[in-house]
Write an enzyme that holds these catalytic residues in place. Structure first.
Site, short mmCIF file in Angstrom:
data_model
loop_
_atom_site.label_atom_id
_atom_site.label_comp_id
_atom_site.label_asym_id
_atom_site.label_seq_id
_atom_site.Cartn_x
_atom_site.Cartn_y
_atom_site.Cartn_z
N CYS A 248 0.98 -1.20 0.16
CA CYS A 248 -0.08 -0.04 -0.03
C CYS A 248 0.82 1.30 0.06
CB CYS A 248 -0.86 -0.31 1.31
SG CYS A 248 -2.12 -1.25 1.07
N ALA A 250 1.22 4.26 -1.86
CA ALA A 250 1.09 5.88 -2.23
C ALA A 250 0.99 6.71 -0.93
CB ALA A 250 -0.10 5.98 -3.02
N PRO A 251 1.66 7.80 -0.57
CA PRO A 251 2.32 8.63 -1.66
C PRO A 251 3.88 8.22 -1.96
CG PRO A 251 2.00 9.76 0.46
CD PRO A 251 1.40 8.54 0.68
N GLY A 252 4.38 7.13 -1.05
CA GLY A 252 5.64 6.46 -1.70
C GLY A 252 6.76 6.94 -0.66
N GLY A 253 6.38 7.37 0.48
CA GLY A 253 7.62 7.86 1.41
C GLY A 253 8.31 6.60 1.98
N ASP A 270 -0.53 0.54 -5.22
CA ASP A 270 -1.53 1.10 -4.73
C ASP A 270 -2.75 1.05 -5.29
OD1 ASP A 270 -1.46 3.14 -1.99
OD2 ASP A 270 -3.30 3.56 -3.45
N ASP A 296 -4.71 -3.82 -6.63
CA ASP A 296 -5.32 -4.16 -5.50
C ASP A 296 -4.30 -5.24 -4.65
OD1 ASP A 296 -6.70 -4.91 -3.38
OD2 ASP A 296 -8.63 -5.80 -4.45
N ASP A 315 1.59 -1.36 4.72
CA ASP A 315 1.30 -0.28 5.36
C ASP A 315 -0.02 0.16 5.34
OD1 ASP A 315 1.59 2.29 7.00
OD2 ASP A 315 2.16 3.46 5.24
N CYS A 368 -0.87 3.56 10.84
CA CYS A 368 -0.76 4.92 11.71
C CYS A 368 -2.09 5.00 12.60
CB CYS A 368 -0.62 6.13 10.91
SG CYS A 368 -1.73 6.50 9.47
#
Ligand SMILES: C[S@@+](CC[C@H](N)C(=O)[O-])C[C@H]1O[C@@H](n2cnc3c(N)ncnc32)[C@H](O)[C@@H]1O
Length: 426
Positions: A248, A250-253, A270, A296, A315, A368
Site C-alpha cells: 500500500c 502511495a504517496p511513496g515515502g 496502490d 489491489d 502499511d 498509523c
C-alpha cells in the site's frame, strides 16, 4: 482573494463534503501568491479543526437559527472569525472586518451585517470556551474518546492532549547521498537547528521550515517524514538483491526509504491511481526506481505473475488516529463504523499478501492508528489463524510480551504508529 473567504471554502469542503484538508487546503492556497498569506490560511484551517466543537458551540449559541443549504458556508466563515478571536494574535477589529469582507466576497452581501454582529457579540462577551461535556472539553468526538479510554485507561487524556499539539518537522536523511552527520552540518551552516532521532537517518528540526530552505532538497538529499514512519523501512531491513513488495505504497515515502536503504527491486502497489502519481514524483526527485503498479493488494495475481517476495511492507489503510496532530480533520471525517470496515479490509489484505511471501520472509504490518482493533487485535487474530506465521519482537518495544510495537502520539516526538514484525516459517 480574502484569506478568511478561502478558509471558509476549505472548511466547507471538509465539513460539508467530506474532503480531506490535505486536498481542500492546497486548492485554496493556490489562489494566494504570498507565503505568509498561505501560512495564515493553513493556520486558520488547522487550528479550527483542532478546536471545532468549542468554536462551533460558541458560534451556534449566538445564532437565532442555523444557516442551511448554500448558506452553510457563512456558518463556516463565522467559525473562522471566532477562531481568530480566541486563538490568534490578529487584532480583533481586523479579524472582524476581514471576516465581514470575506462574507461579501463569498457573495452573501445580505449577511455581512449578521457576520459583523455575531462576531462583535462574541468579542464583547468573550469568556472561556465551554467545557460542559467531554466532546467540548477534549475537542474530540465521543466515540474516539470512548475507544481511547478503553485502550489506554491510565493515559487516554495524555494521548488526546498530544493529538492536539502542533507536530514537529522530521527529516529523513538520504543515506545514498550523504551521512546524517554531513547533512546536519549543512543545516548548521545555514543556522537551521536540528538534532538526531533514535532511528538511523531521522533528523528533528527545532522549528519547521519551508522545504525549499533545506539544502539540496530538490536534488534528493533529504525527505520530510515523521520518525515513526521511518521505522517501517528499518524494521523491514531490506537486503541487497531482494525482491520487496510495498503493498500500500502511495504517496511513496516508505517506498523511497526502502530503496535508499539497500539495492533492492521494489514493487510499489496502490489502489488509488491519483495518489500513485505522488509515488512516481517522489521516486523521480530522489533518482530512485521502482515498479509502480496500480492494483489491489488483496488480489496480487491480477497484476503480478512473478515470483514471491522476500519481504513485504504492508502499511495498511487505517483510521489514521495516530496522526491527528498532523491531520486534525480526521476527527471529523472518520466515523465509528469505518473502523470495522477498515479492520475487515486490513484482514483481507494481510491474509492475501501472506500467500505471496517466501518461506523465511518477513512481513511488516504497519498502521498509523492507535486503536487496538486495527493493531494488536488484528495481529493476534492473524497469528491465531495462520499456522506458518511467527511474531518477532521489536527491540524498541518497551513491553517485550506485547503483540507488536504501539507508538503513541508524542512519544519521542513521533506520530502514533503501530508495527508488527511477522516471519513466515521455512
Ligand atoms: C497508510 S497509506 C500508505 C502510505 C505509504 N505507505 C507511504 O508511506 O507513503 C495506505 C494506502 O493504502 C491504499 N490502499 C487501500 N486499499 C488498498 C488495496 N486494496 N490495495 C492497495 N492499496 C490500497 C490507499 O490508497 C493508501 O494510499
Amino acid at each position: 482573494m480574502n484569506i478568511r473567504a478561502l478558509a471558509a471554502k476549505a472548511i466547507f469542503s471538509v465539513l460539508e463534503q467530506g474532503v480531506s484538508l490535505s486536498v481542500a487546503l492546497p486548492k485554496q492556497q493556490q489562489q494566494l501568491q504570498n507565503g505568509k498569506d498561505k501560512a495564515l490560511l493553513a493556520e486558520l484551517c488547522y487550528g479550527l479543526m483542532r478546536h471545532l466543537p468549542q468554536i462551533d458551540k460558541c458560534v451556534s449559541d449566538c445564532l437565532s437559527k442555523p444557516f442551511k443549504g448554500k448558506q452553510r458556508i457563512v456558518h463556516q466563515l463565522l467559525l473562522v472569525g471566532c477562531y481568530q478571536l480566541y486563538f490568534t494574535r490578529i487584532p480583533e477589529h481586523a479579524a472582524i472586518s476581514e471576516t465581514a469582507e470575506a462574507c461579501r466576497q463569498l457573495k452573501f452581501d445580505g449577511l455581512v451585517k449578521v457576520v459583523n454582529g455575531v462576531l462583535r457579540n462574541i468579542q464583547r462577551n468573550k469568556t472561556e470556551l465551554s467545557t460542559a461535556n467531554p466532546v467540548l472539553e477534549f475537542n474530540t468526538p465521543s466515540w474516539i474518546i470512548k475507544r481511547l479510554q478503553q485502550a489506554y485507561p491510565d493515559t487516554w487524556q495524555q494521548v488526546i492532549e498530544q493529538s492536539h499539539q502542533r507536530p514537529p518537522m522530521w527529516l529523513r536523511n538520504n543515506q545514498k547521498v550523504q551521512s546524517r552527520d554531513s547533512y546536519l552540518q549543512l543545516l548548521q551552516q545555514i543556522e537551521i537547528s536540528a538534532s538526531k532521532g533514535d532511528n538511523s537517518n531521522a533528523i528533528l528540526l527545532e522549528k519547521p521550515v519551508d522545504v525549499m530552505q533545506l539544502p539540496n532538497f530538490e536534488q534528493g538529499s533529504v525527505s520530510v517524514q515523521d520518525a515513526a514512519a521511518q521505522w517501517a523501512a528499518e524494521l523491514l531491513a531490506p537486503q541487497d538483491g531482494e525482491l520487496i513488495l510495498d503493498a500500500c505504497a502511495a504517496p511513496g515515502g516508505k517506498t523511497c526509504h526502502i530503496l535508499e536503504s539497500a539495492n533492492t527491486d521494489v514493487v510499489a502497489v496502490d489502489f488509488d491511481e491519483k495518489r500513485l502519481e505522488r509515488v512516481s514524483e517522489n521516486l523521480e526527485r530522489l533518482a530512485l526506481t521502482a515498479k509502480v503498479i496500480h492494483g489491489d493488494a488483496a488480489d496480487i495475481p491480477s497484476w503480478w505473475n512473478g515470483e514471491k517476495f522476500d519481504r513485504i511492507l504492508l502499511d495498511a489503510p487505517c483510521s489514521a488516529t495516530g496522526v491527528i496532530r498532523r491531520h486534525p480533520d480526521i476527527k471529523w471525517l472518520r466515523k465509528e463504523a469505518d473502523i470495522t470496515e477498515l479492520a475487515k479490509l486490513q484482514q483481507k489484505i494481510v491474509d492475501h499478501c501472506w500467500q505471496w511471501l517466501k518461506p523465511g520472509g518477513t512481513l511488516i504490518y504497519a498502521t498509523c492508528s492507535i486503536l487496538p482493533q486495527e493493531n494488536t487485535e488484528q495481529v493476534e487474530a492473524f497469528l491465531a489463524r495462520t499456522d506458518d506465521a511467527e511474531l518477532l519482537t521489536i527491540d524498541q518495544q518497551a513491553d517485550k510480551s506485547a503483540i507488536g510495537w504501539q507508538i503513541l502520539p508524542g512519544q519521542s516526538q513521533m506520530d502514533g504508529f503501530y508495527y508488527a514484525r511477522l516471519q513466515k516459517q521455512k
